[in-house]
Design a protein around this motif. Structure first.
Motif, PDB file in Angstrom:
ATOM      1  N   LEU A  61       0.838  -1.212   0.400  1.00  0.00           N
ATOM      2  CA  LEU A  61       0.353   0.234  -0.458  1.00  0.00           C
ATOM      3  C   LEU A  61       1.030   1.601  -0.046  1.00  0.00           C
ATOM      4  O   LEU A  61       2.111   0.953   0.588  1.00  0.00           O
ATOM      5  CB  LEU A  61      -1.478  -0.279   1.382  1.00  0.00           C
ATOM      6  N   GLY A  62       0.412   2.294  -0.447  1.00  0.00           N
ATOM      7  CA  GLY A  62       1.168   3.204  -0.386  1.00  0.00           C
ATOM      8  C   GLY A  62       1.094   4.524   1.634  1.00  0.00           C
ATOM      9  O   GLY A  62       0.667   3.848   2.071  1.00  0.00           O
ATOM     10  N   ALA A  63       2.250   5.718   1.005  1.00  0.00           N
ATOM     11  CA  ALA A  63       2.915   5.318   2.557  1.00  0.00           C
ATOM     12  C   ALA A  63       1.255   5.962   2.948  1.00  0.00           C
ATOM     13  O   ALA A  63       1.033   7.559   2.470  1.00  0.00           O
ATOM     14  CB  ALA A  63       3.375   6.364   2.366  1.00  0.00           C
ATOM     15  N   GLY A  64       0.970   5.937   4.646  1.00  0.00           N
ATOM     16  CA  GLY A  64       0.158   5.776   5.621  1.00  0.00           C
ATOM     17  C   GLY A  64      -1.352   5.375   4.933  1.00  0.00           C
ATOM     18  O   GLY A  64      -2.419   5.946   5.625  1.00  0.00           O
ATOM     19  N   TRP A  65      -1.344   3.732   4.510  1.00  0.00           N
ATOM     20  CA  TRP A  65      -2.832   3.285   4.180  1.00  0.00           C
ATOM     21  C   TRP A  65      -2.337   2.293   4.988  1.00  0.00           C
ATOM     22  O   TRP A  65      -1.033   1.800   5.107  1.00  0.00           O
ATOM     23  CB  TRP A  65      -2.226   2.755   2.710  1.00  0.00           C
ATOM     24  N   HIS A  66      -3.347   1.404   5.597  1.00  0.00           N
ATOM     25  CA  HIS A  66      -3.603  -0.064   5.780  1.00  0.00           C
ATOM     26  C   HIS A  66      -4.757  -0.607   5.809  1.00  0.00           C
ATOM     27  O   HIS A  66      -5.708   0.085   5.378  1.00  0.00           O
ATOM     28  CB  HIS A  66      -3.591   0.450   7.542  1.00  0.00           C
ATOM     29  N   THR A  67      -4.691  -1.943   5.594  1.00  0.00           N
ATOM     30  CA  THR A  67      -5.724  -2.338   5.627  1.00  0.00           C
ATOM     31  C   THR A  67      -5.866  -3.462   6.812  1.00  0.00           C
ATOM     32  O   THR A  67      -5.235  -3.591   8.031  1.00  0.00           O
ATOM     33  CB  THR A  67      -5.364  -3.714   4.425  1.00  0.00           C
ATOM     34  N   TYR A  68      -6.733  -4.509   6.873  1.00  0.00           N
ATOM     35  CA  TYR A  68      -7.201  -5.251   8.290  1.00  0.00           C
ATOM     36  C   TYR A  68      -6.740  -6.758   8.699  1.00  0.00           C
ATOM     37  O   TYR A  68      -6.531  -7.158   7.534  1.00  0.00           O
ATOM     38  CB  TYR A  68      -8.503  -5.173   8.394  1.00  0.00           C
ATOM     39  N   TRP A  69      -6.506  -6.884   9.410  1.00  0.00           N
ATOM     40  CA  TRP A  69      -6.551  -8.211  10.110  1.00  0.00           C
ATOM     41  C   TRP A  69      -8.061  -9.120  10.159  1.00  0.00           C
ATOM     42  O   TRP A  69      -8.824  -8.529   9.714  1.00  0.00           O
ATOM     43  CB  TRP A  69      -6.413  -8.454  11.578  1.00  0.00           C
ATOM     44  N   PRO A  79     -10.688  -8.413   4.641  1.00  0.00           N
ATOM     45  CA  PRO A  79     -10.050  -9.048   3.315  1.00  0.00           C
ATOM     46  C   PRO A  79     -10.811 -10.509   3.314  1.00  0.00           C
ATOM     47  O   PRO A  79     -11.855 -11.280   4.146  1.00  0.00           O
ATOM     48  CB  PRO A  79      -8.900  -9.296   3.810  1.00  0.00           C
ATOM     49  N   GLU A  80     -11.348 -10.586   1.937  1.00  0.00           N
ATOM     50  CA  GLU A  80     -12.226 -11.577   2.053  1.00  0.00           C
ATOM     51  C   GLU A  80     -11.516 -11.855   0.360  1.00  0.00           C
ATOM     52  O   GLU A  80     -11.356 -11.159  -0.315  1.00  0.00           O
ATOM     53  CB  GLU A  80     -13.417 -10.879   0.465  1.00  0.00           C
ATOM     54  N   PHE A  81     -11.399 -13.614   0.144  1.00  0.00           N
ATOM     55  CA  PHE A  81     -11.023 -14.158  -0.977  1.00  0.00           C
ATOM     56  C   PHE A  81     -11.945 -15.141  -1.894  1.00  0.00           C
ATOM     57  O   PHE A  81     -12.103 -16.149  -0.632  1.00  0.00           O
ATOM     58  CB  PHE A  81      -9.772 -14.837   0.517  1.00  0.00           C
ATOM     59  N   PHE A 110      -7.442  -3.709  13.857  1.00  0.00           N
ATOM     60  CA  PHE A 110      -6.432  -4.058  14.211  1.00  0.00           C
ATOM     61  C   PHE A 110      -6.417  -4.509  12.239  1.00  0.00           C
ATOM     62  O   PHE A 110      -7.079  -4.833  11.123  1.00  0.00           O
ATOM     63  CB  PHE A 110      -6.621  -4.957  14.732  1.00  0.00           C
ATOM     64  N   GLY A 111      -4.800  -3.780  12.363  1.00  0.00           N
ATOM     65  CA  GLY A 111      -4.026  -4.352  11.331  1.00  0.00           C
ATOM     66  C   GLY A 111      -2.653  -3.860  10.613  1.00  0.00           C
ATOM     67  O   GLY A 111      -2.137  -4.576  11.575  1.00  0.00           O
ATOM     68  N   TYR A 112      -2.404  -4.402   9.050  1.00  0.00           N
ATOM     69  CA  TYR A 112      -1.596  -3.996   8.674  1.00  0.00           C
ATOM     70  C   TYR A 112      -1.042  -2.510   7.876  1.00  0.00           C
ATOM     71  O   TYR A 112      -1.605  -2.448   7.139  1.00  0.00           O
ATOM     72  CB  TYR A 112      -0.804  -5.103   8.380  1.00  0.00           C
ATOM     73  N   ALA A 137      -9.760 -10.931  -5.018  1.00  0.00           N
ATOM     74  CA  ALA A 137      -9.870 -10.380  -3.185  1.00  0.00           C
ATOM     75  C   ALA A 137     -10.540  -9.039  -3.080  1.00  0.00           C
ATOM     76  O   ALA A 137     -10.640  -8.173  -4.300  1.00  0.00           O
ATOM     77  CB  ALA A 137      -8.402 -10.624  -3.052  1.00  0.00           C
ATOM     78  N   VAL A 138     -10.670  -9.176  -2.381  1.00  0.00           N
ATOM     79  CA  VAL A 138     -11.493  -7.672  -1.589  1.00  0.00           C
ATOM     80  C   VAL A 138     -11.349  -7.381  -0.526  1.00  0.00           C
ATOM     81  O   VAL A 138     -10.946  -7.643   0.412  1.00  0.00           O
ATOM     82  CB  VAL A 138     -13.168  -7.823  -1.208  1.00  0.00           C
TER      83      VAL A 138
END
Length: 699
Positions: A61-69, A79-81, A110-112, A137-138
């Motif tokens: 991801l770009g700087a300052g962005w996060h996704t979830y656990w 995330p959905e797989f 919570f995430g990354y 993936a979503v």
């Protein structure tokens, strides 16, 4: 131009101006610089025909962005797989690296951030064929704003993974996935306190000490955890409390998953949502991840030694006696090689069992202790071997089983006796594993939750524990002089041993009848009976052969009649006990209604189960209590059952016997030891039946 036309023109100019502003805002709105890749690693083969491949979903991801656990926290979504377009893929399991906490005022997620890789365990259908992995993936990603990103990826998994791949990178990220054990980090106690407010209390040890620990809770949609509060850190020990919300809305038997994270170290443990006691060392070591591998090995060593004295070993006690006493000084002046060979056979049997279980686990099959007794492919050969042992000890033929097998293997050396003792130890260990023993269940539960190397190490230690008496005799051969010298009395010993072997074969025939039906067991019993009569007629005078037939035929007929007698479901020797089938949802409902429930899971091949049933459960005191105010539940695991296996796994148990008592005083259950006494059962029922007194009513 009319006023009407001027108004229309002004409205049009206003709309165009708003559109321009909206376009400018949209153009300036930050967008994630999402970059996703599907990496492919090694393919691990299994002898059973299945194979496991490793892959990885790499997300940048770009700087300052996060996704979830897998549990996003107070906002966001996991995330959905979707793997539906894949070929030659049976199942894909996503592993989740340890998350970090993102806090905005009172909202925690919570995430990354910026970069994460999700390791993927890909179960293949055909190990010899290539596979194609298709992923839709979503991902939900956030910065100042949140957005939903969809990506479609594909990757080929070759049949042979000899070419360079990304396994090293995948393994690097797998190191950050929380496990039940971690180097230098352990959870020593885990409990839920309900007063004055619900909270999780966790005690951990760490070397070096923890710096900035955090705790994440998931596993139940109803329960969530607040921010961790460290109350004590000293000498590598830490106590952490986590406020809990929604505990009252959680269903019974649900389990919370607790993840402790400190920098690049993490560990995971589980406990029931209705747990209100500190996790006990030993009994729940594998459940909390508190036990180190050295503790487990010590437990396995002790459990293997105790296994020598369990009722399961009684059917093969004659083999042990023969191996200890039937020593020929003329052939081998020292008994040490025979003792060492028997010990080697015992350890080899446990190692073989570990290899088989590791392969089955890698293939996604059901694994457990003593489950080979559920398979006719194991029972029939063992019945034939035992019948041959018995016939040989009775003198029906001169080929010295199992020494003739060893002779084939070591004919060049002529050391048939030593090799025969090895085969003896191997076979008698296989026959001694239908039941568990104190400490064995803890060691096996830990091992089967780990990878193949740990399974092999723990099972080998169990074998060393069971072989300890032979190793002691090998270290001090003079102890063998305590046994009486060979003489005519050994003929009686051989006869007793033969009867024990035949009785064991008959017992396994009844187990075979329960699993494969009476026709299969009857045909095999008749074939063995006829073969024995023919051997007796060829070996002994007619009168002795007819006498043997007069004894053998009634035994065979009794066996055939016994195989036709089936016990109705839910009916025991005591008709006063109204046994109910195992339905976990019904148990939970009865406990919520204030009832006490006693659960008994056994099998026809579990000797310890039969001992507990005969001398404890069917005793007058226990039978009277179970028939009065206790709901009795029974399940039979003689044949494979995924439902029973799953229920046992919810208690971190993989073998039998298994007994647990539920009630108002123990909603999460009191698991009883392998060997029961009437007092143990009655005390557990009394404890579970006691309605807990409210805190403000206690004096």
């Amino acid at each position: 131009m009319s006023i009407r036309h001027l108004g229309s023109l002004g409205l049009l100019l206003g709309v165009l101006h708003l559109a321009t502003i909206a376009s400018a805002v949209g153009a300036s709105r930050p967008q994630p610089n999402l970059d996703t890749r599907l990496l492919v690693g090694d393919v691990a083969r299994a002898d059973s025909g299945a194979a496991t491949a490793w892959a990885g979903l790499d997300v940048r991801l770009g700087a300052g962005w996060h996704t979830y656990w897998r549990s996003p926290g107070d906002a966001g979504a996991p995330p959905e797989f979707d793997w539906s377009g894949s070929r030659n893929v049976a199942e894909v399991t996503v592993e989740w690296p340890a998350p970090r906490r993102f806090s905005e005022q009172d909202i925690d997620t919570f995430g990354y951030d910026e970069h994460v890789m999700f390791p993927l365990r890909v179960q293949l259908r055909d190990r010899a064929a290539p596979a194609h992995l298709t992923l839709k993936a979503v991902l939900f990603v956030c910065s100042i704003i949140c957005t939903q990103q969809e990506t479609q990826l594909e990757a080929d998994i070759p049949a042979m993974s000899r070419q360079p791949n990304d396994q090293a990178l995948i393994d690097e990220w797998r190191q950050s996935v929380p496990r039940a054990t971690a180097v230098g980090l352990s959870i020593s106690a885990l409990r839920i306190d309900r007063q004055p407010k619900p909270e999780l209390r966790l005690e951990a040890r760490a070397t070096p000490p923890l710096r900035a620990p955090d705790v994440f809770i998931d596993g139940s949609d109803a329960v969530s955890g607040g921010r961790a509060q460290v109350s004590r850190i000293s000498d590598g020990e830490v106590t952490i409390s986590v406020p809990l919300q929604g505990l009252d809305q959680a269903g019974p038997r649900q389990r919370l998953r607790v993840t402790l994270v400190d920098g690049d170290r993490s560990i995971e443990a589980t406990l029931p949502v209705d747990a209100d006691v500190v996790a006990r060392p030993g009994a729940a070591a594998s459940r909390t991840g508190a036990a180190s591998i050295w503790t487990i090995l010590a437990v396995a060593l002790l459990g293997g030694f105790i296994l020598n004295f369990m009722p399961c070993v009684f059917p093969v006690l004659s083999l042990k006696l023969v191996s200890l006493i039937e020593h020929d000084p003329a052939h081998a002046p020292s008994p040490r090689p025979a003792f060492l060979a028997t010990a080697a056979g015992i350890v080899a049997s446990f190692v073989t069992l570990a290899i088989v279980l590791s392969a089955l686990k890698a293939a996604g099959a059901q694994v457990g202790w003593g489950l080979q007794f559920q398979q006719p492919a194991f029972l029939i050969p063992m019945i034939l071997v035992l019948a041959a042992f018995g016939a040989n000890l009775l003198g029906l033929f001169e080929i010295k089983l199992p020494w003739w097998i060893a002779g084939r293997l070591s004919g060049a050396t002529g050391r048939r006796t030593v090799a025969g003792h090895t085969i003896n130890g191997f076979v008698m260990t296989l026959l001694a594993t239908p039941c568990s023993a104190p400490f064995v269940g803890t060691a096996v539960a830990f091992a089967l939750s780990q990878a193949a190397p740990q399974i092999l190490l723990v099972f080998a230690t169990l074998g060393i524990g069971m072989a300890a008496p032979y190793l002691l005799l090998a270290a001090a051969p003079r102890l063998a002089r305590l046994f009486p010298r060979p003489g005519r009395w050994m003929l009686k010993l051989r006869a007793v041993a033969a009867l024990a072997m035949i009785a064991t074969a008959l017992w396994l025939l009844t187990v075979l009848a329960d699993i494969s039906g009476t026709v299969t067991a009857t045909v095999l019993a008749a074939a063995l009976l006829v073969t024995g009569l023919i051997l007796a007629a060829l070996r002994f005078p007619l009168r002795r052969a007819l006498a043997g037939a007069g004894l053998a035929v009634p035994i065979g007929l009794a066996l055939i009649a016994a195989t036709h007698v089936t016990q109705p479901p839910g009916v025991s020797q005591s008709t006063a006990i109204d046994w109910q089938p195992l339905v976990p949802a019904d148990i939970a409902a009865e406990v919520r209604s204030g009832h006490t429930v006693f659960v008994d899971i056994g099998a026809s091949w579990c000797v310890t189960c039969k001992v507990n049933e005969t001398f404890v459960i069917d005793s007058a005191a226990v039978r009277s209590r179970l028939a009065s105010d206790v709901i009795a539940v029974r399940a039979d695991w003689t044949s494979p059952s995924d439902a029973i296996a799953s229920y046992l796994r919810s208690f971190d148990r993989y073998g039998l016997p298994f007994n647990v008592v539920f009630g108002p005083g123990a909603p999460s259950g009191i698991v009883l030891p392998e060997l029961l006494t009437p007092q143990i059962v009655l005390d557990a029922i009394n404890t579970a039946s006691t309605i807990p007194q409210p805190e403000n009513d206690k004096s």
